[in-house]
Enzyme design. Sequence first.
Site, PDB file in Angstrom:
ATOM      1  CG  HIS A 112      -2.728   3.322  -8.346  1.00 52.24           C
ATOM      2  ND1 HIS A 112      -2.725   4.028  -6.790  1.00 52.24           N
ATOM      3  CD2 HIS A 112      -4.140   2.955  -8.068  1.00 52.24           C
ATOM      4  CE1 HIS A 112      -3.955   3.928  -6.826  1.00 52.24           C
ATOM      5  NE2 HIS A 112      -4.686   3.856  -7.019  1.00 52.24           N
TER       6      HIS A 112
ATOM      7  CD  GLU B  54      -3.790   6.420  -9.508  1.00 57.95           C
ATOM      8  OE1 GLU B  54      -4.317   5.695 -10.240  1.00 57.95           O
ATOM      9  OE2 GLU B  54      -4.743   6.034  -8.147  1.00 57.95           O
TER      10      GLU B  54
ATOM     11  NE  ARG C 166      -3.847   0.404   0.595  1.00 60.22           N
ATOM     12  CZ  ARG C 166      -4.527   0.523  -0.356  1.00 60.22           C
ATOM     13  NH1 ARG C 166      -5.106   0.673  -1.880  1.00 60.22           N
ATOM     14  NH2 ARG C 166      -5.276  -1.324  -0.599  1.00 60.22           N
TER      15      ARG C 166
HETATM   16  O1  TA6 Z   1      -6.710   4.507  -8.288  1.00 59.87           O
HETATM   17  C1  TA6 Z   1      -7.999   4.766  -7.820  1.00 59.87           C
HETATM   18  C2  TA6 Z   1      -8.778   3.294  -6.684  1.00 59.87           C
HETATM   19  O2  TA6 Z   1      -9.050   2.722  -8.585  1.00 59.87           O
HETATM   20  C3  TA6 Z   1      -8.963   3.271  -6.107  1.00 59.87           C
HETATM   21  O3  TA6 Z   1     -10.287   3.168  -6.978  1.00 59.87           O
HETATM   22  C4  TA6 Z   1      -9.471   2.764  -4.905  1.00 59.87           C
HETATM   23  O4  TA6 Z   1      -9.551   1.684  -5.605  1.00 59.87           O
HETATM   24  C5  TA6 Z   1      -7.457   2.456  -5.303  1.00 59.87           C
HETATM   25  O5  TA6 Z   1      -7.320   2.149  -6.528  1.00 59.87           O
HETATM   26  C6  TA6 Z   1      -7.187   1.370  -4.802  1.00 59.87           C
HETATM   27  O6  TA6 Z   1      -7.349   0.303  -5.167  1.00 59.87           O
HETATM   28  P1  TA6 Z   1      -6.615  -0.943  -4.563  1.00 59.87           P
HETATM   29  O7  TA6 Z   1      -7.101  -2.464  -4.892  1.00 59.87           O
HETATM   30  O8  TA6 Z   1      -4.973  -0.169  -4.409  1.00 59.87           O
HETATM   31  O9  TA6 Z   1      -7.441  -1.265  -3.131  1.00 59.87           O
END
Ligand code: TA6
Length: 283
Positions: free
Chosen positions: A155, A256, A59
Site C-alpha cells: 500500500h 499500490e 500511516r
Molecule cells: O487502498 C485504498 C484503501 O483501501 C481506501 O479505501 C482507504 O480506506 C485506504 O485504503 C486506507 O485504509 P486504512 O485502513 O489504512 O485507513
Amino acid sequence: MIETKQLEHGFTYLDINNNHAHLKIALHGGHIFYYKPHNQEELLWTSQTSFYKEGKAIRGGIPICWPWFGKHPSDTTLPQHGFARISLWECVAVDKRDPNETTVTLELKHSKESLNIWPYRFKLTLMIIVNQTLTVSLTTHNNDTQAFIITEALHSYFHLDDITHVTVKGLENISYIDQLDHNTIKSSSQPLTIHKEVDRAYINTNNTLTLTYRNKTVTMISRGSSSTVVWNPWIEKSRQISDFHTDGYKEMLCIETANVYDNLISIDPQKSHTMEVQIITTL
Ligand code: TA6
C-alpha cells in the site's frame, strides 16, 4: 551500514544507509516508513501525525495489506487490510557485504493469535533490496494441508510536492472498480490526473506504471501482481482520518501493487506466491 534502532515511541526499526539510499523498516508491520535516495527528496510519504502503537498501522510508507485487502469479506470486526501490517515481524537475514546493495529479509509466521482469526499455517517472507532502486518482494508460503486464498497489497504512499501536478501512466483503458461509486466498473483512455478524492482498484493491470511530477519520474515494475489500487482521500476524507496530518492529502498518492477482487490468489499446500515491485526514480 545497518543498525537496529528504536523510535521514541518504542518501535524497533532497521536503519539502512548504503551508497545509494537511506531506508527505515519497522519490525512492527514489516513496514518501510522512510526511503530517501541520496541527493533526492524522500520518495515515500509518512504522516506527521501517524500513530506508532500496537494494533495500529503506521500511516504512510509501505504498509503490507495481507491476507485480505480492505474489509474482511465476512467479518467486519476483523482488522481492515488484514493483520500483517499490525504484527511483529522478525529480521532473519541481512546482506550488507556490498556497499552498493543491501538486502534485508523479514518473516512473519502463523501464531496462535493469527490462527484464531485466519485458520491457516503460513510463512510470509518480505525481501527488501536497496541499491540504485528499491525492490520489495512479498512471498506467501502455504504451510498448511489445505489451499487458501489471499488478497494483498503493498500500500505504497508516494511523496509529492503537489498532487494536482501528478500524472500516472499505464492505467489507460484498464477497467477499474470505483470504490467511491458503489463499486461501478469504469475505465478511461487518458493518463490519470488527480483533482478530487480517488479510490480505485484497477484489475488485470500491466506490470509497468509511471508516476510523473515536476521533473521527476517514478517507475514501478511489478511481478506477480495483477491489480493496482490508487487512493487519495482528498480534503473531507483526510480530515476524518485521525492520523492524517492537515493538508497531507496534497503531498501524497497511494499507488499500490496488489492482487485484489477477481485477482485474488489461491495457493495450494506447500506452494508459494511472490508479489514484487521495483521502484526506480529518474530525475
Ligand atoms: O487502498 C485504498 C484503501 O483501501 C481506501 O479505501 C482507504 O480506506 C485506504 O485504503 C486506507 O485504509 P486504512 O485502513 O489504512 O485507513
